[in-house]
Every structure is written in C-alpha cells, then in structure tokens.
Design a protein around this motif. Structure first.
Motif, PDB file in Angstrom:
ATOM      1  N   VAL A   1      24.952  -6.399  28.916  1.00 34.09           N
ATOM      2  CA  VAL A   1      25.914  -6.285  27.819  1.00 34.09           C
ATOM      3  C   VAL A   1      26.651  -4.956  27.966  1.00 34.09           C
ATOM      4  O   VAL A   1      26.046  -3.959  28.354  1.00 34.09           O
ATOM      5  N   ASP A   2      27.938  -4.966  27.710  1.00 34.61           N
ATOM      6  CA  ASP A   2      28.715  -3.732  27.756  1.00 34.61           C
ATOM      7  C   ASP A   2      28.486  -2.955  26.471  1.00 34.61           C
ATOM      8  O   ASP A   2      28.468  -3.526  25.380  1.00 34.61           O
ATOM      9  N   VAL A   3      28.337  -1.634  26.614  1.00 36.25           N
ATOM     10  CA  VAL A   3      28.205  -0.751  25.461  1.00 36.25           C
ATOM     11  C   VAL A   3      29.317   0.284  25.551  1.00 36.25           C
ATOM     12  O   VAL A   3      29.485   0.927  26.583  1.00 36.25           O
ATOM     13  N   GLU A   4      30.080   0.399  24.474  1.00 34.08           N
ATOM     14  CA  GLU A   4      31.143   1.396  24.408  1.00 34.08           C
ATOM     15  C   GLU A   4      30.872   2.326  23.234  1.00 34.08           C
ATOM     16  O   GLU A   4      30.484   1.871  22.157  1.00 34.08           O
ATOM     17  N   TYR A   5      31.096   3.613  23.454  1.00 37.32           N
ATOM     18  CA  TYR A   5      30.926   4.604  22.401  1.00 37.32           C
ATOM     19  C   TYR A   5      32.303   5.036  21.907  1.00 37.32           C
ATOM     20  O   TYR A   5      33.112   5.534  22.679  1.00 37.32           O
ATOM     21  N   TRP A   6      32.561   4.796  20.627  1.00 36.78           N
ATOM     22  CA  TRP A   6      33.787   5.239  19.978  1.00 36.78           C
ATOM     23  C   TRP A   6      33.410   6.319  18.973  1.00 36.78           C
ATOM     24  O   TRP A   6      33.042   6.007  17.834  1.00 36.78           O
ATOM     25  N   PRO A   7      33.429   7.596  19.359  1.00 38.59           N
ATOM     26  CA  PRO A   7      33.072   8.660  18.402  1.00 38.59           C
ATOM     27  C   PRO A   7      33.948   8.551  17.148  1.00 38.59           C
ATOM     28  O   PRO A   7      35.167   8.571  17.244  1.00 38.59           O
ATOM     29  N   THR A   8      33.306   8.365  16.023  1.00 35.28           N
ATOM     30  CA  THR A   8      34.018   8.142  14.764  1.00 35.28           C
ATOM     31  C   THR A   8      33.487   9.117  13.721  1.00 35.28           C
ATOM     32  O   THR A   8      32.284   9.157  13.480  1.00 35.28           O
ATOM     33  N   PRO A   9      34.356   9.908  13.097  1.00 38.65           N
ATOM     34  CA  PRO A   9      33.886  10.885  12.106  1.00 38.65           C
ATOM     35  C   PRO A   9      33.164  10.207  10.946  1.00 38.65           C
ATOM     36  O   PRO A   9      33.476   9.069  10.593  1.00 38.65           O
ATOM     37  N   ASP A  10      32.227  10.919  10.368  1.00 38.42           N
ATOM     38  CA  ASP A  10      31.479  10.410   9.220  1.00 38.42           C
ATOM     39  C   ASP A  10      32.150  10.927   7.947  1.00 38.42           C
ATOM     40  O   ASP A  10      32.000  12.104   7.608  1.00 38.42           O
ATOM     41  N   PRO A  11      32.886  10.075   7.227  1.00 39.62           N
ATOM     42  CA  PRO A  11      33.597  10.554   6.035  1.00 39.62           C
ATOM     43  C   PRO A  11      32.673  10.924   4.884  1.00 39.62           C
ATOM     44  O   PRO A  11      33.108  11.594   3.944  1.00 39.62           O
ATOM     45  N   THR A  12      31.402  10.549   4.944  1.00 38.71           N
ATOM     46  CA  THR A  12      30.479  10.897   3.859  1.00 38.71           C
ATOM     47  C   THR A  12      30.167  12.390   3.847  1.00 38.71           C
ATOM     48  O   THR A  12      29.617  12.892   2.879  1.00 38.71           O
ATOM     49  N   LEU A  13      30.534  13.101   4.904  1.00 38.60           N
ATOM     50  CA  LEU A  13      30.284  14.538   4.962  1.00 38.60           C
ATOM     51  C   LEU A  13      31.243  15.323   4.061  1.00 38.60           C
ATOM     52  O   LEU A  13      31.085  16.524   3.892  1.00 38.60           O
ATOM     53  N   MET A  14      32.205  14.643   3.459  1.00 37.13           N
ATOM     54  CA  MET A  14      33.209  15.285   2.599  1.00 37.13           C
ATOM     55  C   MET A  14      32.746  15.343   1.138  1.00 37.13           C
ATOM     56  O   MET A  14      33.566  15.246   0.225  1.00 37.13           O
ATOM     57  N   GLN A  15      31.472  15.507   0.894  1.00 38.70           N
ATOM     58  CA  GLN A  15      30.905  15.455  -0.458  1.00 38.70           C
ATOM     59  C   GLN A  15      31.552  16.447  -1.430  1.00 38.70           C
ATOM     60  O   GLN A  15      31.692  16.172  -2.609  1.00 38.70           O
ATOM     61  N   GLU A  16      31.923  17.636  -0.954  1.00 36.45           N
ATOM     62  CA  GLU A  16      32.438  18.688  -1.837  1.00 36.45           C
ATOM     63  C   GLU A  16      33.939  18.577  -2.077  1.00 36.45           C
ATOM     64  O   GLU A  16      34.492  19.311  -2.883  1.00 36.45           O
ATOM     65  N   ALA A  17      34.626  17.675  -1.393  1.00 35.40           N
ATOM     66  CA  ALA A  17      36.073  17.529  -1.528  1.00 35.40           C
ATOM     67  C   ALA A  17      36.428  16.750  -2.799  1.00 35.40           C
ATOM     68  O   ALA A  17      35.577  16.117  -3.417  1.00 35.40           O
ATOM     69  N   SER A  18      37.713  16.791  -3.144  1.00 38.48           N
ATOM     70  CA  SER A  18      38.181  16.014  -4.298  1.00 38.48           C
ATOM     71  C   SER A  18      38.098  14.524  -3.962  1.00 38.48           C
ATOM     72  O   SER A  18      38.007  14.141  -2.801  1.00 38.48           O
ATOM     73  N   ARG A  19      38.186  13.696  -4.989  1.00 38.27           N
ATOM     74  CA  ARG A  19      38.129  12.249  -4.783  1.00 38.27           C
ATOM     75  C   ARG A  19      39.232  11.806  -3.821  1.00 38.27           C
ATOM     76  O   ARG A  19      38.994  11.005  -2.925  1.00 38.27           O
ATOM     77  N   GLU A  20      40.447  12.318  -3.997  1.00 40.96           N
ATOM     78  CA  GLU A  20      41.571  11.917  -3.144  1.00 40.96           C
ATOM     79  C   GLU A  20      41.362  12.380  -1.706  1.00 40.96           C
ATOM     80  O   GLU A  20      41.659  11.644  -0.764  1.00 40.96           O
ATOM     81  N   GLN A  21      40.835  13.585  -1.516  1.00 38.65           N
ATOM     82  CA  GLN A  21      40.553  14.075  -0.156  1.00 38.65           C
ATOM     83  C   GLN A  21      39.479  13.217   0.505  1.00 38.65           C
ATOM     84  O   GLN A  21      39.566  12.916   1.695  1.00 38.65           O
TER      85      GLN A  21
END
Length: 153
Positions: free
Chosen positions: A111-131
């Motif tokens: 099986v082919d495995v591809e890695y697509w590095p994707t940022p984790d948006p849950t790390l933005m806990q301290e940002a505003s709701r819109e951010q």
C-alpha cells in the motif's frame, strides 16, 4: 508510439486518511474526499488514539462550504481494522505520529503511504474565536486543494 515520461499513476480506488485522534484533520479529509470523490473512491479515516469527539470548529468550517460532518464518529485505526480490515490503495497521514503508525502497519502490505504535514489548528487555544476558525479554514482549504489534486482521475 512514444512512451510517456515517468510512471503512470493509477486512479486511487480506496483511501484512508490518518491523524492522531480522527477528530479534526482526518475527519475533514474524509468529509472533503467523500464530498468530491465519494461516488468513485472508497474513503475512510482513523486516528492512532481514541478519546476525542469530532471538533466543533472543524465541523463548522466544513459546514461553511456545504459539507456536513456533524454525524462523524471518530474511530481508531484498531477499530477500523477490526470492523472491515485495512484494504486501501493509499494511506494519507496528516500528523507525524500517524505517519509512523502507518509505516509500521504497512511494512508487510503493498500500500502506498503519503505524508501530508498538516498543521494542528487545536493548538490555537489562546486565540480569539475568529482566529481559531481561520486556522481551521486554512487546514480545510489546504486539504481541499491537495485532495482534489491527488484523487482526480
């Protein structure tokens, strides 16, 4: 007859998206791929670990573009394997932990495995709701582009 340059990629018939908890990135990837390719490609997603519900920010970001992911129930790789096996043409990993798990899992599988590095948006806990929503939108839009590019026939 001239030969085409490079190997010809065959159309992906089944794809598994993997991340850490199957609650944000792989949830979005599965929902997006089903939306655009669900009639021609079998799509699933799974996480390496369990314990996280579907992220409401990602569900909202997908809903903005007409993709309903509200019924998604996160599952682990082990649960998916027990329910239906892991017979996929392609596994796309979106986080380092998931990539290592996929490589370990596929050592004996073709099986082919591809890695697509994707940022984790849950790390933005301290940002505003819109951010925070903007971070989820960025992940969503990046996945849409990559999925459309990779899975188009």
């Amino acid at each position: 007859m001239a030969e085409e340059a490079g190997p010809k990629k065959t159309r992906v018939q089944s794809v598994l998206f993997m991340c850490n908890f199957n609650a944000v990135r792989s949830l979005a990837a599965e929902a997006i791929a089903r939306h655009y390719f669900g009639k021609s490609t079998y799509v699933q997603s799974a996480g390496v670990r369990s314990g996280e519900p579907a992220d409401p920010f990602m569900v909202a970001a997908l809903d903005e573009i007409g993709i309903n992911a509200s019924k998604h129930r996160p599952r682990t790789l082990l649960e998916l394997e027990e329910w239906e096996g892991l017979n996929f043409d392609l596994i796309i990993t979106l986080a380092p932990e998931a990539h290592h798990a996929a490589l370990e899992l596929t050592r004996t599988n073709a099986v082919d495995v591809e890695y697509w590095p994707t940022p984790d948006p849950t790390l933005m806990q301290e940002a505003s709701r819109e951010q925070r929503l903007d971070a989820y939108r960025d992940v969503r839009d990046g996945l849409i582009y990559r999925i459309k590019t990779r899975l188009k026939a």
